[in-house]
Design an enzyme around this catalytic site. Structure first.
Site, PDB file in Angstrom:
ATOM      1  N   GLU A 278      -1.618  -1.468  -5.697  1.00 33.69           N
ATOM      2  CA  GLU A 278      -3.020  -0.797  -6.352  1.00 33.69           C
ATOM      3  C   GLU A 278      -2.631  -0.169  -7.751  1.00 33.69           C
ATOM      4  OE1 GLU A 278      -6.524   0.211  -3.291  1.00 33.69           O
ATOM      5  OE2 GLU A 278      -4.432   1.220  -2.716  1.00 33.69           O
TER       6      GLU A 278
ATOM      7  N   ASP B  74      -3.234   1.562   6.944  1.00 30.50           N
ATOM      8  CA  ASP B  74      -2.321   1.225   5.791  1.00 30.50           C
ATOM      9  C   ASP B  74      -2.055  -0.298   5.730  1.00 30.50           C
ATOM     10  OD1 ASP B  74      -2.551   3.683   4.998  1.00 30.50           O
ATOM     11  OD2 ASP B  74      -0.576   4.157   6.023  1.00 30.50           O
TER      12      ASP B  74
ATOM     13  N   ASP C  59       0.833  -1.307   0.053  1.00 29.09           N
ATOM     14  CA  ASP C  59       0.072   0.005  -0.074  1.00 29.09           C
ATOM     15  C   ASP C  59       0.815   1.171  -0.118  1.00 29.09           C
ATOM     16  OD1 ASP C  59      -2.694   1.488   0.267  1.00 29.09           O
ATOM     17  OD2 ASP C  59      -1.560   2.089   2.344  1.00 29.09           O
TER      18      ASP C  59
END
Length: 406
Positions: free
Chosen positions: A274, A354, A190
């Site tokens: 991501e 996170d 992340d």
């Protein structure tokens, strides 16, 4: 162990003499002039008829442009090839992102560089590693600092000059690299601003904020620059001081990110991230996005994974990784950015925002790649916990280079 053919660029610092620097400046100007003439000719097209043909040979044969013959012919030819490629991409309807019109290059604003193909240099014969010299057409050998040698086949070289006045040569080489040994570990990452990267195994990489640390010094140098008369020698000296501050920040960021991404690729077989909308984040968060260089981290992870045989996968950017409980799957309705820790209302698990997102990114990536069921995913998690628990010292050693850069 098997190998993988790749293209890799080696960048070396050049130390030309005063006479060599003057000639390099002349070549930079010739290449820039050819590009501007091609752009002007392209923009002159009208519905009344096609514009006149234009290339580097026509320009060199023109009586008023005979000085172009003093330049290296290969550089002018390569710049025309670059323009033809840019023009074809401009009319390519299959591009996902439309390419804008070619722009003019202005001296002192645009990047100064030119490229020479490998066949014009005798391929690997142009660089002498023992004496530290590089030979390019129409020039005496230039001194070059070689910090590492390459063993592949030289394809082209690009000589450039930065805003500080330093000269560099980038050598494009085709070579074989050995694939990394399997580690049987997977990771979800992340990326963010508070912590640059949070790994699903609990490791957090702090955001050094390189630009923010140098902002006070940059402000001081820019104030001095604003008081100088533009075009004077004092203005040029102060402009270089401002450029040195920017160069130091860029070097710090590049060195640290290369060590971080290399450590991740060396440590994990499967890397999940991501698919961030970096351009949209720049509009919302401004210089913080550029300072963190999230797009560059994703780019390096992707190409290094392809080099060394790792699996790199991006999950959908709209997947709610931050507000979904990794234990029970409960999804929160809303979660603002100021919430860094939260408790799941269903199972009561306390989450670090996170770290929870990194775990969800890993799980979602495994589902998309390998179609794991809930039971198979639970077994995979337990196996990952055992593998990570036995490699704590290995991870500390792998990331030590990154922390030494901060």
């Amino acid at each position: 162990m098997s190998s993988n053919p790749i293209y890799r660029s080696y960048k070396y610092r050049l130390y030309p003499t005063k006479q060599q620097s003057q000639y390099l400046e002349q070549v930079f100007g010739s290449v820039r002039f050819v590009w501007n003439q091609l752009v002007a000719n392209f923009n002159s097209w009208s519905s009344e008829g096609p514009n006149r043909p234009m290339n580097e040979k026509i320009l060199k044969n023109a009586p008023e442009f005979t000085w172009l013959n003093d330049s290296i012919s290969y550089t002018l030819q390569q710049k025309r090839i670059d323009f033809d490629e840019a023009k074809s991409q401009y009319f390519n309807k299959g591009r996902k992102k439309k390419l804008g019109r070619m722009r003019f290059k202005k001296k002192g604003v645009s990047k100064e560089s030119f490229r020479i193909p490998g066949q014009a240099l005798g391929y690997n014969k142009c660089i002498d590693f023992d004496s530290g010299r590089i030979k390019i057409p129409k020039m005496t050998p230039i001194k070059v600092v070689i910090d590492r040698k390459f063993s592949g086949s030289l394809k082209s070289i690009t000589i450039s000059k930065n805003r500080v006045g330093q000269y560099f040569v980038s050598v494009l080489v085709e070579e074989e690299v050995e694939l990394k040994q399997n580690t049987s570990r997977s990771v979800g990452i992340d990326l963010g601003f508070k912590d640059l990267a949070t790994l699903s195994n609990g490791i957090k990489i702090l955001n050094p904020r390189w630009f923010r640390k140098s902002q006070a010094k940059l402000r001081k140098e820019q104030k001095h620059l604003s008081r100088k008369q533009k075009g004077s020698k004092r203005y040029e000296r102060q402009r270089r001081k401002v450029a040195r501050v920017h160069l130091k920040v860029a070097n710090q960021r590049s060195w640290a990110i290369h060590n971080l991404t290399t450590a991740i690729v060396n440590t994990f077989d499967t890397i999940m991230v991501e698919d961030l909308n970096v351009a949209g984040m720049k509009k919302l968060f401004g210089k913080s996005t550029s300072d963190a260089a999230l797009g560059e981290i994703l780019r390096q992870l992707e190409y290094k994974s392809a080099w060394y045989g790792r699996v790199f996968h991006k999950i959908d950017r709209w997947y709610p990784s931050s507000k979904t409980c990794n234990c029970c799957g409960h999804k929160m309705d809303t979660m603002t950015l100021d919430i860094r820790e939260w408790d799941c209302p269903d199972c009561g698990t306390h989450h670090d925002r996170d770290l929870n997102a990194a775990k969800n990114i890993l799980d979602q990536g495994l589902k998309e790649l390998y179609q794991l069921t809930s039971d198979e995913l639970a077994d995979y998690r337990r196996g990952e916990e055992v593998r990570h628990a036995n490699t704590g010292a290995f991870l500390d050693e792998a990331f030590s280079k990154f922390y030494n850069c901060l």
